[in-house]
Design a protein around this motif. Structure first.
Motif, PDB file in Angstrom:
ATOM      1  N   ALA A   8      -4.888   3.266 -21.032  1.00 42.51           N
ATOM      2  CA  ALA A   8      -5.522   3.310 -19.721  1.00 42.51           C
ATOM      3  C   ALA A   8      -5.403   4.691 -19.080  1.00 42.51           C
ATOM      4  N   ILE A   9      -6.260   4.937 -18.085  1.00 36.03           N
ATOM      5  CA  ILE A   9      -6.208   6.135 -17.259  1.00 36.03           C
ATOM      6  C   ILE A   9      -5.627   5.732 -15.910  1.00 36.03           C
ATOM      7  N   VAL A  10      -4.461   6.290 -15.567  1.00 43.93           N
ATOM      8  CA  VAL A  10      -3.768   5.949 -14.322  1.00 43.93           C
ATOM      9  C   VAL A  10      -3.852   7.137 -13.371  1.00 43.93           C
ATOM     10  N   TYR A  11      -4.390   6.906 -12.203  1.00 40.30           N
ATOM     11  CA  TYR A  11      -4.603   7.962 -11.198  1.00 40.30           C
ATOM     12  C   TYR A  11      -3.492   7.876 -10.158  1.00 40.30           C
ATOM     13  N   LEU A  42     -14.519   7.841 -11.112  1.00 39.20           N
ATOM     14  CA  LEU A  42     -14.022   8.728 -12.164  1.00 39.20           C
ATOM     15  C   LEU A  42     -13.954   8.016 -13.512  1.00 39.20           C
ATOM     16  N   GLY A  43     -13.736   6.703 -13.452  1.00 39.70           N
ATOM     17  CA  GLY A  43     -13.521   5.931 -14.662  1.00 39.70           C
ATOM     18  C   GLY A  43     -12.077   5.541 -14.868  1.00 39.70           C
ATOM     19  N   ALA A  44     -11.229   5.770 -13.852  1.00 42.66           N
ATOM     20  CA  ALA A  44      -9.815   5.392 -13.963  1.00 42.66           C
ATOM     21  C   ALA A  44      -9.674   3.879 -14.038  1.00 42.66           C
ATOM     22  N   ASP A  45      -8.565   3.446 -14.602  1.00 46.64           N
ATOM     23  CA  ASP A  45      -8.283   2.012 -14.750  1.00 46.64           C
ATOM     24  C   ASP A  45      -7.269   1.499 -13.745  1.00 46.64           C
ATOM     25  N   ALA A  46      -6.469   2.399 -13.174  1.00 47.93           N
ATOM     26  CA  ALA A  46      -5.384   1.968 -12.289  1.00 47.93           C
ATOM     27  C   ALA A  46      -5.025   3.101 -11.342  1.00 47.93           C
ATOM     28  N   ILE A  47      -4.369   2.736 -10.244  1.00 52.04           N
ATOM     29  CA  ILE A  47      -3.783   3.725  -9.346  1.00 52.04           C
ATOM     30  C   ILE A  47      -2.273   3.516  -9.314  1.00 52.04           C
ATOM     31  N   TRP A  48      -1.572   4.611  -9.176  1.00 55.36           N
ATOM     32  CA  TRP A  48      -0.117   4.590  -8.963  1.00 55.36           C
ATOM     33  C   TRP A  48       0.125   5.182  -7.580  1.00 55.36           C
ATOM     34  N   LEU A  49       0.763   4.392  -6.725  1.00 54.59           N
ATOM     35  CA  LEU A  49       1.094   4.826  -5.375  1.00 54.59           C
ATOM     36  C   LEU A  49       2.532   5.312  -5.339  1.00 54.59           C
ATOM     37  N   SER A  50       2.738   6.568  -4.956  1.00 60.01           N
ATOM     38  CA  SER A  50       4.100   7.025  -4.670  1.00 60.01           C
ATOM     39  C   SER A  50       4.636   6.202  -3.505  1.00 60.01           C
ATOM     40  N   PRO A  51       5.961   6.214  -3.245  1.00 56.32           N
ATOM     41  CA  PRO A  51       6.574   5.223  -2.354  1.00 56.32           C
ATOM     42  C   PRO A  51       5.909   5.085  -0.983  1.00 56.32           C
ATOM     43  N   ILE A  52       5.734   3.833  -0.593  1.00 62.72           N
ATOM     44  CA  ILE A  52       5.129   3.486   0.704  1.00 62.72           C
ATOM     45  C   ILE A  52       6.062   2.595   1.527  1.00 62.72           C
ATOM     46  N   PHE A  53       7.301   2.440   1.077  1.00 64.84           N
ATOM     47  CA  PHE A  53       8.232   1.525   1.737  1.00 64.84           C
ATOM     48  C   PHE A  53       8.891   2.176   2.951  1.00 64.84           C
ATOM     49  N   THR A  54       9.503   1.360   3.776  1.00 63.93           N
ATOM     50  CA  THR A  54      10.204   1.841   4.965  1.00 63.93           C
ATOM     51  C   THR A  54      11.247   2.878   4.563  1.00 63.93           C
ATOM     52  N   SER A  55      11.239   4.019   5.257  1.00 68.02           N
ATOM     53  CA  SER A  55      12.087   5.135   4.844  1.00 68.02           C
ATOM     54  C   SER A  55      12.272   6.119   5.989  1.00 68.02           C
ATOM     55  N   PRO A  56      13.449   6.753   6.075  1.00 69.76           N
ATOM     56  CA  PRO A  56      13.628   7.860   7.035  1.00 69.76           C
ATOM     57  C   PRO A  56      12.892   9.130   6.606  1.00 69.76           C
ATOM     58  N   ILE A  95      -0.313   0.045  -9.290  1.00 67.98           N
ATOM     59  CA  ILE A  95       1.073   0.270  -9.695  1.00 67.98           C
ATOM     60  C   ILE A  95       1.801   0.895  -8.518  1.00 67.98           C
ATOM     61  N   ILE A  96       2.996   0.393  -8.215  1.00 68.43           N
ATOM     62  CA  ILE A  96       3.759   0.959  -7.103  1.00 68.43           C
ATOM     63  C   ILE A  96       5.071   1.547  -7.613  1.00 68.43           C
ATOM     64  N   ASP A  97       5.527   2.572  -6.908  1.00 68.49           N
ATOM     65  CA  ASP A  97       6.767   3.268  -7.244  1.00 68.49           C
ATOM     66  C   ASP A  97       7.970   2.416  -6.859  1.00 68.49           C
ATOM     67  N   GLN A  98       8.907   2.281  -7.764  1.00 62.63           N
ATOM     68  CA  GLN A  98      10.157   1.581  -7.485  1.00 62.63           C
ATOM     69  C   GLN A  98      11.318   2.561  -7.631  1.00 62.63           C
ATOM     70  N   GLY A 192       0.916  -9.435  -5.865  1.00 61.39           N
ATOM     71  CA  GLY A 192      -0.260  -9.073  -6.647  1.00 61.39           C
ATOM     72  C   GLY A 192      -0.257  -7.710  -7.286  1.00 61.39           C
ATOM     73  N   VAL A 193       0.858  -6.960  -7.211  1.00 59.93           N
ATOM     74  CA  VAL A 193       0.857  -5.663  -7.878  1.00 59.93           C
ATOM     75  C   VAL A 193       0.801  -5.871  -9.388  1.00 59.93           C
ATOM     76  N   ASP A 194       0.208  -4.903 -10.065  1.00 59.44           N
ATOM     77  CA  ASP A 194      -0.010  -5.008 -11.507  1.00 59.44           C
ATOM     78  C   ASP A 194       1.052  -4.300 -12.325  1.00 59.44           C
TER      79      ASP A 194
END
Length: 538
Positions: A8-11, A42-56, A95-98, A192-194
């Protein structure tokens, strides 16, 4: 498809810098949702999100204070649900960052743990008594400079932080910690995250005896931060106990359909390749890994070949992920600029090369525009390593500046107000709007190369065999479903000629074929049918 991630192509999206929908100068989830059509296009198959969680936000979200909520800077859980729904409508996985090797020092777990030595979470973090002279318990350094230990007067102990002081390391040797982390990941799987991108996956466990790391005979420095690279980090990370925890993670994702995990191996050299192989072999560990082997300065055919063949040998049943840029390293068109005469030719060649690799492919936002590393003033920096070690280390802000959408709009169309990092002119002129109008733009090249990869089973899923040729030529065959393609790349600013015998030039190649003579321009690339004999001409 259960194994959608293979090939896959992950953006990758850096949320602070993708699109500001609320007018505060910081990107957010509604902004990302509004731009998903660009990624699908673009033709990508997935996105990866850098962290979006509660943070200082001491480390821009890589210091999590609540694993099951969205930081208000980015929006709400409802905004996240809307993003998931729209992405899935467009055929994009999410995809989310853990970040589970450490938390923020503002996390409620750490607040309890640091209070005293007898509370319920007293052993949830890595605590150690001082040496008799009051110094830290061993010689482990922080990646961001200085010792990896910080004194806590309430407990009269040190706590471990492999990164910032504000990022205390969780004690994975405590079963309750593992259970709690798995529960937080289940929360997102049920939402629902993949899949998950696992930050610093080889840092999860430490040596319980707290033995000193030995010297590194190479003595190189990583990230130009202090003396981190002068040790072999055999006790502070890369511990064998990690495998059992990775199996627990895999068992969790296997409870759900078509989910995946990709681990970030924070190491280099043969060690990184060995870890990638170890963490992905078989079917009960990670689905795939990536390292920094292709995210550094080395740009030779031998290096690319050695990296890929090293993984093939170490994990013949494993699966790799390759990328040239991300949010932690200088953008590759700047990193490798000295190997090209023309910026756009290098950007297009690197796309052609990356999309010819076997494995899952990661691209970083703005890469499809050929964005260079942004040059920032010290007063514009936000990244801790840059602020601390300027000018030898300028930090990571230069690759994290806002995405540029409209060449005519203020701030490249990212925001209507001053953004958190500036948009520099070399980026503004490369905005999506400008490149849409140019048939030979880097953006159109990325779409073309991705479509070419997906249209050819040899590139999408084929096995790789390298061809022995001298520098600066990198050549290999990919073969699947009865199709064989030979991929050839001139990794230099000088034209090269090869004798190729009987072959046909195909796809979006930049080379010319005259009989059996193949002419590759500076940073040229070619795909040939079959597996012809190749000879480099003087």
């Amino acid at each position: 498809m259960a194994e959608w991630w293979r090939g896959a192509i992950v953006y990758q999206i850096y949320p602070r810098s993708y699109q500001d929908a609320t007018g505060n100068g910081i990107g957010d989830l509604p902004g990302i949702t509004s731009r998903l059509d660009h990624i699908a296009g673009l033709g990508a198959d997935a996105i990866w999100l850098s962290p979006i969680f509660t943070s200082p936000m001491k480390d821009m979200g890589y210091d999590v204070s609540d694993y099951t909520d969205i930081d208000p800077l980015f929006g709400s859980l409802a905004d996240f649900d809307a993003l998931i729904d729209r992405a899935h409508e467009l055929g994009l996985k999410v995809i989310i960052d853990q970040v589970i090797s450490h938390t923020s020092d503002k996390h409620e777990w750490f607040a309890e743990s640091r209070a005293d030595r007898t509370n319920a979470k007293a052993d949830w973090y890595v605590w150690a008594d001082p040496n008799p002279d009051g110094t830290p318990p061993n010689n482990w350094p922080s990646v961001f400079g200085g010792p990896a230990w910080e004194w806590e007067p309430r407990r009269r102990q040190y706590y471990l932080h492999n990164f910032l002081i504000e990022q205390p390391d969780l004690n994975m040797h405590t079963p309750a910690v593992q259970d709690a982390l798995l529960d937080t990941m289940r929360f997102w799987l049920e939402r629902g995250v993949d899949g998950f991108r696992l930050d610093t996956v080889n840092y999860y466990f430490h040596d319980q005896q707290l033995r000193d790391n030995p010297p590194n005979p190479d003595g190189h420095q990583e990230m130009a931060t202090d003396t981190y690279g002068m040790q072999q980090h055999i006790y502070s990370k890369n511990r064998p106990e990690n495998i059992a925890f990775l199996k627990r993670l895999r068992a969790l994702t296997d409870e759900f359909d078509a989910r995946m995990m990709v681990g970030e191996v924070g190491d280099g050299g043969q060690t990184a390749i060995d870890i990638m192989a170890d963490y992905t072999r078989g079917t009960d560990r990670l689905h795939m890994c990536y390292s920094f082997e292709m995210l550094g300065p080395t740009f030779t055919a031998a290096h690319f070949r050695r990296t890929i063949e090293g993984f093939q040998k170490g994990a013949p049943d494993g699966w790799p992920s390759w990328s040239f840029s991300n949010h932690d390293v200088p953008r590759h068109v700047t990193r490798w600029a000295k190997h090209a005469l023309d910026h756009d030719a290098l950007a297009r060649q690197m796309a052609a090369l990356l999309f010819s690799f076997e494995g899952t492919i990661g691209i970083y936002q703005g890469e499809e525009l050929g964005l260079p590393q942004a040059e920032l003033e010290y007063s514009e920096l936000t990244d801790p390593p840059g602020l601390r070690f300027w000018p030898e280390n300028k930090g990571r802000d230069g690759c994290r500046t806002p995405m540029v959408w409209d060449a005519e709009a203020a701030n490249g169309g990212f925001s209507t107000v001053k953004p958190w990092l500036p948009v520099k002119e070399p980026h503004q002129s490369r905005a999506v709007s400008a490149q849409e109008a140019q048939n030979d733009s880097v953006l159109h090249g990325y779409r073309q190369f991705i479509a070419w990869r997906k249209a050819n089973p040899a590139l999408a899923s084929g096995k790789t065999r390298f061809i022995d040729l001298p520098e600066p030529i990198l050549a290999f065959t990919r073969e699947a479903n009865g199709q064989t393609l030979t991929c050839i790349f001139n990794l230099s600013p000088k034209p090269q000629r090869l004798e190729v015998g009987a072959a046909e030039l195909v796809g979006p190649s930049t080379a010319k074929l005259d009989g059996s003579s193949l002419s590759l321009p500076a940073n040229g690339h070619a795909w040939l049918t079959g597996a012809p004999d190749l000879t480099l001409k003087p």
